[in-house]
Design a protein around this motif. Sequence first.
Motif, PDB file in Angstrom:
ATOM      1  N   UNK A 126       0.810  -1.219   0.000  1.00  0.00           N
ATOM      2  CA  UNK A 126       0.000   0.000   0.000  1.00  0.00           C
ATOM      3  C   UNK A 126       0.845   1.271   0.000  1.00  0.00           C
ATOM      4  N   UNK A 127       2.037   1.192   0.591  1.00  0.00           N
ATOM      5  CA  UNK A 127       2.857   2.385   0.768  1.00  0.00           C
ATOM      6  C   UNK A 127       3.310   2.942  -0.585  1.00  0.00           C
ATOM      7  N   UNK A 128       3.618   2.042  -1.515  1.00  0.00           N
ATOM      8  CA  UNK A 128       4.309   2.468  -2.736  1.00  0.00           C
ATOM      9  C   UNK A 128       3.480   2.358  -4.003  1.00  0.00           C
ATOM     10  N   UNK A 129       2.219   1.942  -3.886  1.00  0.00           N
ATOM     11  CA  UNK A 129       1.436   1.700  -5.103  1.00  0.00           C
ATOM     12  C   UNK A 129       1.426   2.902  -6.026  1.00  0.00           C
ATOM     13  N   UNK A 130       1.230   4.067  -5.448  1.00  0.00           N
ATOM     14  CA  UNK A 130       1.150   5.253  -6.273  1.00  0.00           C
ATOM     15  C   UNK A 130       2.480   5.549  -6.966  1.00  0.00           C
ATOM     16  N   UNK A 131       3.561   5.521  -6.199  1.00  0.00           N
ATOM     17  CA  UNK A 131       4.902   5.792  -6.762  1.00  0.00           C
ATOM     18  C   UNK A 131       5.272   4.821  -7.851  1.00  0.00           C
ATOM     19  N   UNK A 172       3.333   2.957  -9.687  1.00  0.00           N
ATOM     20  CA  UNK A 172       2.503   3.155 -10.874  1.00  0.00           C
ATOM     21  C   UNK A 172       3.035   4.343 -11.674  1.00  0.00           C
ATOM     22  N   UNK A 173       3.368   5.418 -10.975  1.00  0.00           N
ATOM     23  CA  UNK A 173       3.890   6.593 -11.677  1.00  0.00           C
ATOM     24  C   UNK A 173       5.247   6.330 -12.313  1.00  0.00           C
ATOM     25  N   UNK A 202       4.657   4.372 -15.486  1.00  0.00           N
ATOM     26  CA  UNK A 202       4.176   5.266 -16.547  1.00  0.00           C
ATOM     27  C   UNK A 202       5.310   6.134 -17.075  1.00  0.00           C
ATOM     28  N   UNK A 230      10.788   6.872   0.582  1.00  0.00           N
ATOM     29  CA  UNK A 230      10.229   5.537   0.733  1.00  0.00           C
ATOM     30  C   UNK A 230       9.912   4.907  -0.626  1.00  0.00           C
ATOM     31  N   UNK A 280      11.651  13.134  -5.128  1.00  0.00           N
ATOM     32  CA  UNK A 280      10.661  12.205  -5.683  1.00  0.00           C
ATOM     33  C   UNK A 280      10.127  12.641  -7.035  1.00  0.00           C
ATOM     34  N   UNK A 281       9.811  13.928  -7.127  1.00  0.00           N
ATOM     35  CA  UNK A 281       9.189  14.440  -8.339  1.00  0.00           C
ATOM     36  C   UNK A 281      10.194  14.562  -9.465  1.00  0.00           C
ATOM     37  N   UNK A 304      10.813  11.180 -11.031  1.00  0.00           N
ATOM     38  CA  UNK A 304       9.843  10.765 -12.055  1.00  0.00           C
ATOM     39  C   UNK A 304      10.073  11.534 -13.351  1.00  0.00           C
ATOM     40  N   UNK A 330      -0.232   6.427   3.965  1.00  0.00           N
ATOM     41  CA  UNK A 330       0.918   5.557   4.233  1.00  0.00           C
ATOM     42  C   UNK A 330       2.192   6.071   3.595  1.00  0.00           C
ATOM     43  N   UNK A 357       7.403   8.713   4.252  1.00  0.00           N
ATOM     44  CA  UNK A 357       8.386   9.698   3.798  1.00  0.00           C
ATOM     45  C   UNK A 357       8.718  10.720   4.879  1.00  0.00           C
ATOM     46  N   UNK A 411      11.094   9.066   7.309  1.00  0.00           N
ATOM     47  CA  UNK A 411      12.442   9.030   6.739  1.00  0.00           C
ATOM     48  C   UNK A 411      13.086  10.415   6.768  1.00  0.00           C
ATOM     49  N   UNK A 419      -4.220   2.893  -5.080  1.00  0.00           N
ATOM     50  CA  UNK A 419      -3.206   3.623  -5.843  1.00  0.00           C
ATOM     51  C   UNK A 419      -3.422   5.135  -5.754  1.00  0.00           C
ATOM     52  N   UNK A 442       0.575  10.375 -18.409  1.00  0.00           N
ATOM     53  CA  UNK A 442       1.746   9.741 -17.790  1.00  0.00           C
ATOM     54  C   UNK A 442       1.748   9.888 -16.258  1.00  0.00           C
TER      55      UNK A 442
END
Lengths: 271, 271, 271
Positions: free
Chosen positions: A27-32, A34-35, A38, A194, A244-245, A248, B30, B35, B38, C28, C192
Motif C-alpha cells: 500500500x505504501x508504494x502503489x502510487x509511486x 505506478x507513476x 508510466x 520511501x 521524488x518528483x 519521475x 501511508x 516519507x 524518513x 493507488x 503519464x
Amino acid sequence: MVQPKQLWHRVLAVRNAGPLVHNITNYVVMNNTANALLAVGASPVMAHAHEEMNDMVSIAGALVVNIGTLDAYWVESMQKAILQAKNLQKPWVLDPVGAGASAYRNTVLIQLLHTHTPSVIRGNASEIMSLAHTSAATKGVDSVHTSEQALRAAAAVSNTFDCVVCVSGETDFIVYKDTITGVSNGSPLMTRVTGLGCTASAITGAFCAVAEGHYTEATIAAMALMGIAGELAAEKAAGPGTLQLHFLDALYNITEEDFVARIKLSAHDAV
Amino acid sequence: MVQPKQLWHRVLAVRNAGPLVHNITNYVVMNNTANALLAVGASPVMAHAHEEMNDMVSIAGALVVNIGTLDAYWVESMQKAILQAKNLQKPWVLDPVGAGASAYRNTVLIQLLHTHTPSVIRGNASEIMSLAHTSAATKGVDSVHTSEQALRAAAAVSNTFDCVVCVSGETDFIVYKDTITGVSNGSPLMTRVTGLGCTASAITGAFCAVAEGHYTEATIAAMALMGIAGELAAEKAAGPGTLQLHFLDALYNITEEDFVARIKLSAHDAV
Amino acid sequence: MVQPKQLWHRVLAVRNAGPLVHNITNYVVMNNTANALLAVGASPVMAHAHEEMNDMVSIAGALVVNIGTLDAYWVESMQKAILQAKNLQKPWVLDPVGAGASAYRNTVLIQLLHTHTPSVIRGNASEIMSLAHTSAATKGVDSVHTSEQALRAAAAVSNTFDCVVCVSGETDFIVYKDTITGVSNGSPLMTRVTGLGCTASAITGAFCAVAEGHYTEATIAAMALMGIAGELAAEKAAGPGTLQLHFLDALYNITEEDFVARIKLSAHDAV
C-alpha cells in the motif's frame, strides 16, 4: 561485460512496447510505482482480487510481487498470480520486502519461491542475506548491511532458485550464479525516500516483460536507469520531497546521452 | 516551560538514533507518513498481518495506530500490536481519525483505549471532543471546532486515560492533566493537504521512541517540528501540491537556527 | 450550450459549500484524490468498513465508487454504500476502472449498476465501450480507444441506466442520452500520471454534491476544471513528476479569468 548502448536499447524497448505490468505490491508504494512505470513508458495495473488473478496475469507482460504489506488474503493472491505466470511462462519479479523482519515473512517467502521460481529477486542486502539464511537480522524494511556483504548470499540464492538476484545498495549487484555485475549509480538522498527499492523492482518487471529471457541484462538496465535518474534528480532536489518528483521527471526525460555518459558498470569475480 | 533548545535536542535524538516506528495506519497517508518518518531520520515500517504483529512491535521503538481506513481485520491487527506494546512496555500513539463520524469508529476507539492506555493521543478538536463525549458532531475527518474549544475535552481525556493528549489546530495544545502547552506554528495551507495530521502522529511516535518516558516533551517537540517545517514549506510553495514536497524537504533540512528562531510556545492554565 | 461563466459558478459553489465526499476508491490513488478534493475546496473521507457505510454516506454530500483495486470485501462495501445513497437520494459517481480487463470486473460492475443507477459514470473509452458490451478489449487500466470511438457506447449506457456518462480522452465527452458536450482541455502529459482519471471522478463527485440534480452541467464543469488545471500545470512542469504537484496547485489557485479564457467547449450531434 554488457555495453551501455546495449542497455540503452532496453530502455527504448520499454518505451516502444509499453508493456503492461501486473503489480501485487504494498500500500505504501502503489502510487509511486505506478507513476514510475508510466514514466518509463510502461503501463501499470494493480490488482489482487482472487477472482481476477488469472485474467490479469494473462493480459500482462510481467508480474511483480512485493510483500511489503502482506496478509493472508494477499499472499493467496500472490500465489494464484505466480501459478498463472508459471502456466503462461511469463516473467515474474519478487521483492522480498522486510525478509527476516518477522517469522511470517520468512514462511511466506518460502511458499512463494516454491510456487514457481522467479525470474528476478531484487532486495536490499539484509533481505537477500535473510533469504539465504545467512542472517536474520534486519531493521524492519531498511538494510543494516552493505550490498558487498550480501554477495555470497546473493550467489547462493541465485544458485538455489536458478534466477537473477539483485542486491541494491550504494553499488547494486546483479548476480546470476557466478556472474556479478555492479552498477554504481544513484544518490544517498534516495535512501530518504520511501519505496524506491520497490520502484526498482517494478521497473525491473517492465524490463523483463520485453527481455525475451535476457533477465540479467534487463535487470542491469533497470538498475542503471534507476540510479542515473536518481542522480539527475538529486542535482535538482533540495531534499527528499522534491527528489521524488524530479526522479519521475528524470525517468521520463532521460536521454541516451545522459544514460551512456553517466552509467558506472563493473564486473566482479564470484565470491 | 520547556526551552526551545531542549526540544531541538529531541529532534537531534531522532536523527541520531533513527528509531524504527511501526505504523498501522490508513491507506491514504501511508506513503506520506513513511516519507515524513524518513525525512526526520526515523525508519518506518508499515505492517498489519495478524501473524507478524508481535514480531514487528518487538523490533520497533514505538507503535502508531491510526484508524483512518479501519475495518474488522485491521482493528484486530491494532489490538494485537497494542497488546504487544503493553507486554514490552513500548510507547504507542493513537490517532483517532474521524472519531464521532460513525458509531463504529467510536466503538473501536473504546476497544483500543481499553486494550492498553496510549502514551499519546493526537487528533483534531472534533475528534478529541468526540472522545470525551462532549460532542459527536464532526465533518467526516475534518474538524468543525477550534483547538481552544477542545481544551476541556483534552484535559478530561488525559485524566481518564492518564496519557498525553494533543489537539491540533491553529494552535496545537499538548495537554497532560492540568499542564497545557501551546505551539502556534504552522500555515493555513497545511489544512489543504491530506494527512498532515496523520503525519504529526507518526512523527510523534518517532519522538516517543527516543523519549525515555518524557512523552509530553516529545509531543511538544514533534508538533513544533511539524509546524515550523510547514511554515518553511509554505514560504516556498505556490499551493497545496508543492507544499507537500517542500514540507518533506524542510523536515529533512531544518536547522537549530530555524527551529529556535521560529518556535512559538505558550503556557496555559487548566480550563 | 452551457456558458463558461455558468460552469465557473459551479467551481465557486464547491469552494463555498466545501461538500464532504465519501470515496470508496482504489489504493493507488487515495492520496491524490484526497488532495485533489481538498484543493478544489471539498472535504474527502475514505472509508470502507461495512459497519460504517450507512453513517458515512449519511454525512456525505456525494458518494464516489471506484473499482480500481476491488476485492470481495470492498465490493460489499460499495453495495452497502450505494444502497444508502439510494435510500437517502444522494448522488453517486461510478468509475469503472479496468472494465473489460477481467470477467470479475464486468460481473461486479453489473452488480453495482443494478444496486442503484449512478448519477454519473466516468471512464476512459475502453471502459465505457466495455460497459456497453461493444468491446471487451482493453489494456489493463489504460484505454486503447479514442473517446470519439466510444460515443455510441456512451449514449447506449446513458440510455440504459438513465445517467450521465463521461468519456475521458483528448476530448472529454459528457453524454446524457442524445446531448453530447465536448471539453477539449488538458495536456498529453496527464496520461503519464497515474490516477488523474480517478481524480476526475472524485472531483465530479464534489460537483454533484452541490449540483441540485444538474449532473450533466456538474460533470462538464468538473472535467473543464481538470483539463484547465492540467494545462496550467503542464506549462510549469518538466515531466510527469512535477506535473502532479503543479496540478494540485492549479486546482487550488485557478481563477475565473483562467477558467473562462481557456475553456474549450463543443456541442455534438447524437451518433
